[in-house]
Scaffold this motif. Structure first.
Motif, PDB file in Angstrom:
ATOM      1  N   ARG A  57     -18.624 -28.384 -16.601  1.00 26.93           N
ATOM      2  CA  ARG A  57     -17.781 -27.581 -15.732  1.00 26.93           C
ATOM      3  C   ARG A  57     -16.547 -28.357 -15.247  1.00 26.93           C
ATOM      4  O   ARG A  57     -16.642 -29.526 -14.890  1.00 26.93           O
ATOM      5  N   GLY A  60     -14.695 -24.207 -11.136  1.00 25.72           N
ATOM      6  CA  GLY A  60     -15.759 -23.263 -10.797  1.00 25.72           C
ATOM      7  C   GLY A  60     -17.011 -23.499 -11.622  1.00 25.72           C
ATOM      8  O   GLY A  60     -17.131 -24.501 -12.328  1.00 25.72           O
ATOM      9  N   THR A  72     -16.539 -29.910  -9.282  1.00 32.14           N
ATOM     10  CA  THR A  72     -15.527 -29.121  -9.988  1.00 32.14           C
ATOM     11  C   THR A  72     -14.337 -28.853  -9.074  1.00 32.14           C
ATOM     12  O   THR A  72     -14.430 -28.927  -7.852  1.00 32.14           O
ATOM     13  N   ALA A  75     -12.524 -22.755  -7.837  1.00 36.93           N
ATOM     14  CA  ALA A  75     -11.950 -21.659  -8.613  1.00 36.93           C
ATOM     15  C   ALA A  75     -11.405 -20.588  -7.684  1.00 36.93           C
ATOM     16  O   ALA A  75     -12.030 -20.240  -6.698  1.00 36.93           O
ATOM     17  N   THR A  79     -12.682 -19.359 -14.160  1.00 37.45           N
ATOM     18  CA  THR A  79     -13.485 -20.570 -14.307  1.00 37.45           C
ATOM     19  C   THR A  79     -13.160 -21.173 -15.670  1.00 37.45           C
ATOM     20  O   THR A  79     -12.709 -20.474 -16.588  1.00 37.45           O
ATOM     21  N   ASN A 158     -13.255 -15.968 -10.306  1.00 38.84           N
ATOM     22  CA  ASN A 158     -13.754 -17.207  -9.706  1.00 38.84           C
ATOM     23  C   ASN A 158     -15.272 -17.205  -9.589  1.00 38.84           C
ATOM     24  O   ASN A 158     -15.896 -18.254  -9.528  1.00 38.84           O
TER      25      ASN A 158
END
Length: 178
Positions: A57, A60, A72, A75, A79, A158
């Protein structure tokens, strides 16, 4: 709209008290700090080892069902992750009703299978090929090469909804909470 929702700032707004450098560092997801999550879709691999895949990742958490990942970039509208599909591996047919999904093959050979309303489309994809799959279209793939496929996956929300599987597919019987 709730008071909390009104007061929340988008993730791209510089946090109060954070320097520009601190803010920008929080918006960088470096490969060196990522690791492949082979458990994100473990429920699929538990059903059939051919479904074993890993997600890395960046923005997101995607639609794998991973609730959060502090490593991460937050987002706001989409994503972004990379996915590894081992040689001979399968990404089972699934559908997203709420988002467009984009696959960009970085390396490998992938048979893409798309279905809608009884019609089927198949094509081979390889290095630097991209497909944008609209919401409401089933998508699945098979690694038809001798090496792992590495591809980017972008979802147009997101927090996408969990995917659905064809009603006659064994994965459709597995209940998951998001």
């Amino acid at each position: 709209m709730s008071e909390q929702a009104v007061s929340e700032k988008p993730s791209w707004v510089q946090p109060e008290g954070a320097s520009f450098n601190e803010w920008m560092e929080r918006r960088i997801a470096r490969y060196s700090t990522r690791k492949y999550d082979w458990d994100a879709l473990k429920f699929q691999a538990d059903l059939d080892p051919l479904y074993r895949r890993a997600q890395m990742r960046y923005v997101g958490t995607g639609a794998t069902g991973v609730a959060s990942d502090a490593n991460t970039v937050p987002a706001e509208h989409f994503t972004f992750s990379t996915m590894v599909i081992p040689a001979g591996g399968v990404a089972p047919q699934h559908i997203h009703y709420d988002v467009e999904e984009v696959f960009f093959v970085i390396r490998g050979k992938l048979k893409l299978i798309l279905e809608k309303d009884g019609e089927r489309y198949e094509t081979l994809m390889s290095d630097r090929d991209l497909v944008s799959v609209p919401p409401g279209v089933y998508r699945g793939s098979v690694n038809v090469g001798d090496e792992e496929v590495i591809m980017c996956v972008l979802l147009g929300s997101n927090k996408p909804q969990l995917p659905s599987y064809p009603p006659d597919h064994p994965l459709s019987k597995i209940k998951r909470n998001k």
